[in-house]
Enzyme design. Structure first.
Site, PDB file in Angstrom:
ATOM      1  N   GLU A 128       0.868  -1.198   0.000  1.00 25.59           N
ATOM      2  CA  GLU A 128       0.000   0.000   0.000  1.00 25.59           C
ATOM      3  C   GLU A 128       0.894   1.234   0.000  1.00 25.59           C
ATOM      4  O   GLU A 128       0.742   2.140   0.822  1.00 25.59           O
ATOM      5  CB  GLU A 128      -0.891  -0.016   1.245  1.00 25.59           C
ATOM      6  CG  GLU A 128      -1.700  -1.306   1.376  1.00 25.59           C
ATOM      7  CD  GLU A 128      -2.562  -1.347   2.645  1.00 25.59           C
ATOM      8  OE1 GLU A 128      -2.047  -0.966   3.707  1.00 25.59           O
ATOM      9  OE2 GLU A 128      -3.722  -1.738   2.549  1.00 25.59           O
ATOM     10  N   CYS A 139     -11.064  -0.295   8.035  1.00 27.13           N
ATOM     11  CA  CYS A 139     -10.153   0.854   8.210  1.00 27.13           C
ATOM     12  C   CYS A 139     -10.658   2.134   7.552  1.00 27.13           C
ATOM     13  O   CYS A 139     -10.869   3.141   8.212  1.00 27.13           O
ATOM     14  CB  CYS A 139      -8.755   0.449   7.741  1.00 27.13           C
ATOM     15  SG  CYS A 139      -7.938   1.509   6.575  1.00 27.13           S
TER      16      CYS A 139
END
Lengths: 653, 653
Positions: free
Chosen positions: B320, B416
């Protein structure tokens, strides 16, 4: 339509072409000796191979344990096959003796019942044939058979053929539709095409029937891979992408449904083309229309919707696999060298069946671009993966490029593509000619000498020229006794206005499926002269391909060209080729000596200075400046160090 | 330059904007209740959360085992933070009572010594602080601190703040430079920025010093992550990309060298922006020039070389993470919603420090594009990953797109981004205004009412308009007593010719760093009228970005536009925008009601019929046909089912 192909022993075709001859020399002088060292663990900086040691241990000649992959044996048999075809091109008594010794080793490693696989004999005795989905036993057998056929055809020696037949006979007892036999088929196809080769030289019908069994059993429900998985208690071999994925993902191995229900090129690309090579071979030899239709469906999907301009197939690294129609990313491409070799094999079998130049066009495209490009001009470095565009500084940081290498790698990092390229280059005569009963098809005009037996008479010819660089090709005949036969001369798709003369006269013949068919009593002194104008072509992809929108590629003859940073500077994405550009040919220098380069006046969107904004609102900043563009044949890229490369470039309206 | 920021309790800023108000309503009516159900495992089709149960077990109120991720606790505290900011916008006694009950639960779960983390208390007692590199203890503490500050500022209640301070005090004894203390710092930054928030409301110097310790210790050699790795016997927590990768890959966590030696945005994007948010905050509050310079370096690299036009950051799925300069692929982008939220936070702190509109420009870009785009218009579906271009049929087959979803996903698949979007949308008032001592900065002209204390006097104002759709904005003052102060009005980068009037007269003031500074005794009846012409802008990327070569994007005001298949048909890559196109505004319909769309006459390269060749040599086939192009604001894409989307489109010369 299913004309019989006459199997010509390869030693009747000799490559005289300076361009391909140099490649054959590299295989002979560099690749085969290097691989021999590797097989003997004699390269200090390389991972050990242990492949010959495995055979010695299996033969009881050495103590020790198995080391290597589950398909380690095939490294030896692929080497033997390359040696065989190389010997067919140029004799080498010492090398032949070395090969004979290896063959004796194989004979000693072979079990009483004919079984021959060192992983199972040494490491997992008792577990034979418990995991054909994952464990490559049948794949390794196939490479043994291919080597055996090659060695027999190249040298006339039958020793390896006997070993192969003993193993094939054993497999034929284990697998089949009868009570007590396994109804399995290989996870990695290869044995099907190899059994057909074995059938061609032995005419043993059981081999053809066994190939047919494997092909027809594939994909039937309940799935054999699941049955054996259950039987062995739910264990699996490969872990890369999750638990038992290779057992579960049936499409990866083309076993998700029977072949006659399949209509798309899916899954692992190499497995697909190997599988289809065997299927096309048996379809022709048994005149099986259903199998032929499957071949046509898969071919059409693969070649008309899923093939790169380079003849590469397999658009993604995960699974080394096909993706979906028209998904042909240039930078994240996989396009494995072995997949293009397999595509050549598939094309060759389709060509034998169909006598249609479209198959030769693809075969040539794959060969002169991806397959040649898989090996460096020094014969010492290889590409597995063949992107159509690369920027080294990005592939170093963005993990979507983890499979991409900016330059070819030394041999030992990889055991699959290099020997495959080697055996293909020394066996290339197979692909130049397709000797069918109805005609001798000449597919690729590489310099060569060949002799074919036509109804008991010998037809001898020689091809001269400087293919694929020069437009002129001559075919001259050497046989003193006239032979009445049809010659089918391929008129390449890339050539708009080919002209053909026979003995100085315009050739009289009909064009059938892209071949000019000429019937005549051919004899010494006859000369065919072909002119194949090699106009520089602008190639466009089908607009369904989103990666090439607004872009154009350059091709001359069968060669796809590219831009490299070495000639054109960095940021190749900012170069533009005007729609009306005039091209000129240039001779390559240095390592590119002998290659024809292409130059034209193009344009560049200048790279701004370091601090300039990432985004701006000013269209005037996009003004183009003139720049000369230099294209090199794509197969020769990355021979001058690391740098950017790009095939598809922006077209300037 | 390090002007002091006056911390305004959020309940003094109320959003009245119809556009953002609707988002706040969705958070209140849909997101917060849904998340509450999730935290209570009351959603049958969802994976269990168990987050509240973990606290009950830790509190001794329930038997059972810990379930969830190592950061499961933060789901509860993020929810509490969203509730707090939501209460600051609109009271809700029942919700406030529910939150108070959760806070009591946290109090009971807290250990005697102040420690509060259910993973360790329930699952691994005795292993506290043995793996700060991987195990998110300090990260969870940070989210608790943020929730506590928010709850205090929104409601005036101190209970959660006390819990937070007890935990912070405990952490302050465990970590530090002294004998017997751990010289560690978190694998996932968050506590640094949260400690600074805690310091702002408590003025407890130890919290600021602890934040500084974590920031200054980071990246020193020998690496703390290696020290604790050795100490715990070489075990690790995360396995996704190989053994102990999160311990070994120091750049992933920005711990490869001290912050003051770092000059590039690397590693995990969310961690980077969270870390920098804390660093910028402390740099301003301690007037630390070295830390400020680090912030400027990282900001410049991140925003000027590694940020998407959408305000997205992080170009790759693996890790990420950031990749390299100018590597901004549209289709394989990661551009996590949370990373853009973090970029807003970083920008806010930089703006507080610098008073420079460039930070507000980026903050606005990230907010109105990626952050808003992270949530569907129904408040029930969310994007983690925000590509700038997608073709659903391809992402289904090519694994380089495994992280890309063609439409937003229901909440429960992901824990998240949704709560992060929720807390940001209800706290957006924080970002509209920057109240510094030297001036009240108005950054984003969303409709709102606000009251600020200026040297003991109350300055009250109201912003009206229909931002970001309409050009007209008015700011009217409501305070009866005049307040002498400077108002700094942002002149957005996207606006060529802004005009500002005060009470009908052209405003007299100086432009400093992109803000028009107006000093006056502001009082009831004063009215500032801004006209921010929203010309439709053609945006070009820096030519170093290879993915956007020859392409243009459309922006109006802060909104980036895109093409969707629903309006323009498939194969968006074949659409062209002429260089001289005239645009017209259109009102959206259906789910896009209230959104301003843009139309123009463009062109399409027609998709050929099914059987057409994959490659051809005919330039005439590339002729374009006229087609109307309809652009929608990118944040609103994928609200009408699955289809293609594209921001960067071909420009027709």
């Amino acid at each position: 339509m299913h004309s019989e192909v006459i199997e010509a022993p390869l030693n009747h075709i000799t490559i005289t072409d300076p361009f391909l001859g140099e490649y054959q020399r590299l295989i002979r002088d560099v690749v085969i000796p290097y691989q021999w060292q590797a097989l003997n663990d004699a390269i200090p900086e390389a991972e050990p191979s242990h492949a010959l040691a495995n055979y010695r241990i299996a033969a009881g000649m050495q103590q020790g344990e198995f080391y290597g992959m589950v398909f380690q044996d095939s490294d030896v048999t692929k080497w033997l096959e390359a040696v065989a075809w190389s010997l067919s091109q140029k004799g080498d008594p010492a090398l032949e003796q070395t090969a004979d010794d290896v063959i004796e080793l194989l004979a000693r490693a072979q079990c009483e019942d004919g079984y021959l696989n060192t992983w199972y004999s040494v490491k997992e005795p008792g577990l034979r044939w418990t995991n054909v989905a994952e464990c490559h036993e049948l794949y390794c057998a196939g490479h043994l058979f291919e080597a055996a056929v090659a060695f027999y055809q190249a040298t006339g020696k039958r020793r390896l053929l006997e070993i192969a037949c003993r193993f094939a006979d054993h497999i034929d007892t284990v697998f089949g539709p009868n009570e007590g036999q396994l109804r399995g088929y290989p996870g990695h196809p290869e044995i099907e095409l190899a059994l057909m080769r074995l059938y061609e030289v032995t005419l043993e019908k059981r081999y053809k029937d066994l190939a047919r069994f494997f092909l027809e059993e594939r994909g039937k429900q309940p799935y054999y891979y699941d049955i054996e998985f259950e039987k062995r208690g739910g264990t699996w071999h490969w872990n890369d992408w999750g638990d038992a994925w290779m057992v579960k993902d049936k499409a990866y191995t083309h076993a998700h449904k029977p072949l006659n229900e399949q209509d798309q090129a899916v899954g692992h690309a190499v497995r697909s083309v190997y599988l289809m090579t065997g299927l096309a071979h048996i379809a022709r030899m048994t005149q099986d229309e259903e199998k032929r239709q499957t071949c046509l469906r898969i071919w059409n999907n693969m070649v008309h919707k899923r093939m790169y301009i380079t003849g590469g197939v397999g658009s993604q690294a995960v699974g080394e696999a096909f993706t979906s129609d028209y998904d042909l990313p240039s930078d994240t491409a996989y396009a494995e060298s072995c997949a293009s070799i397999g595509l050549m094999m598939f094309a060759r079998r389709m060509l034998e069946m169909e006598g249609d130049a479209q198959y030769a066009d693809v075969m040539e495209r794959a060969f002169y671009n991806t397959v040649l490009g898989g090996m460096a001009l020094d014969g010492k470095h290889f590409f597995y993966v063949n992107p159509l565009e690369t920027q080294p500084k990005t592939i170093a940081c963005n993990h979507v490029y983890d499979h991409i290498k900016p330059v070819r790698q030394r041999w030992f990092g990889c055991a699959c593509c290099p020997p495959n390229i080697a055996r293909t280059l020394v066996a290339i005569g197979h692909y130049l000619f397709t000797p069918r009963k109805d005609a001798l098809f000449i597919n690729i005009y590489a310099g060569s000498k060949a002799r074919f037996e036509i109804e008991g008479k010998s037809l001898q010819l020689r091809i001269d020229g400087n293919y694929p660089w020069d437009e002129q090709v001559t075919i001259t005949f050497d046989n003193a006794t006239p032979v009445a036969h049809t010659l089918a001369l391929r008129l390449p798709e890339w050539c708009e206005n080919p002209t053909v003369q026979v003995n100085g006269e315009r050739a009289q013949g009909g064009v059938i499926k892209g071949y000019l068919h000429l019937h005549r009593h051919w004899q010494q002194g006859d000369c065919i002269s072909l002119t194949l104008p090699m106009k520089i072509m602008r190639v466009y992809a089908n607009p369904r391909v989103r990666h090439t929108a607004g872009k154009v590629a350059i091709q001359r003859g069968p060669l796809v060209y590219c831009l490299e940073e070495a000639d054109n500077g960095a940021d190749l994405h900012n170069l533009y080729l005007p729609q009306e550009a005039d091209f000129r040919l240039e001779q390559g220098n240095g390592v590119l000596k002998g290659k024809v380069l292409i130059q034209t006046e193009g344009a560049r969107l200048a790279t701004p200075s370091e601090g300039e904004a990432l985004y701006h609102f000013n269209p005037r900043r996009t003004a183009l400046q003139p720049q000369t563009l230099t294209f090199i044949p794509w197969f020769s890229w990355a021979n001058r160090g690391e740098g950017e490369m790009r095939i598809w470039i922006n077209e300037q309206a």
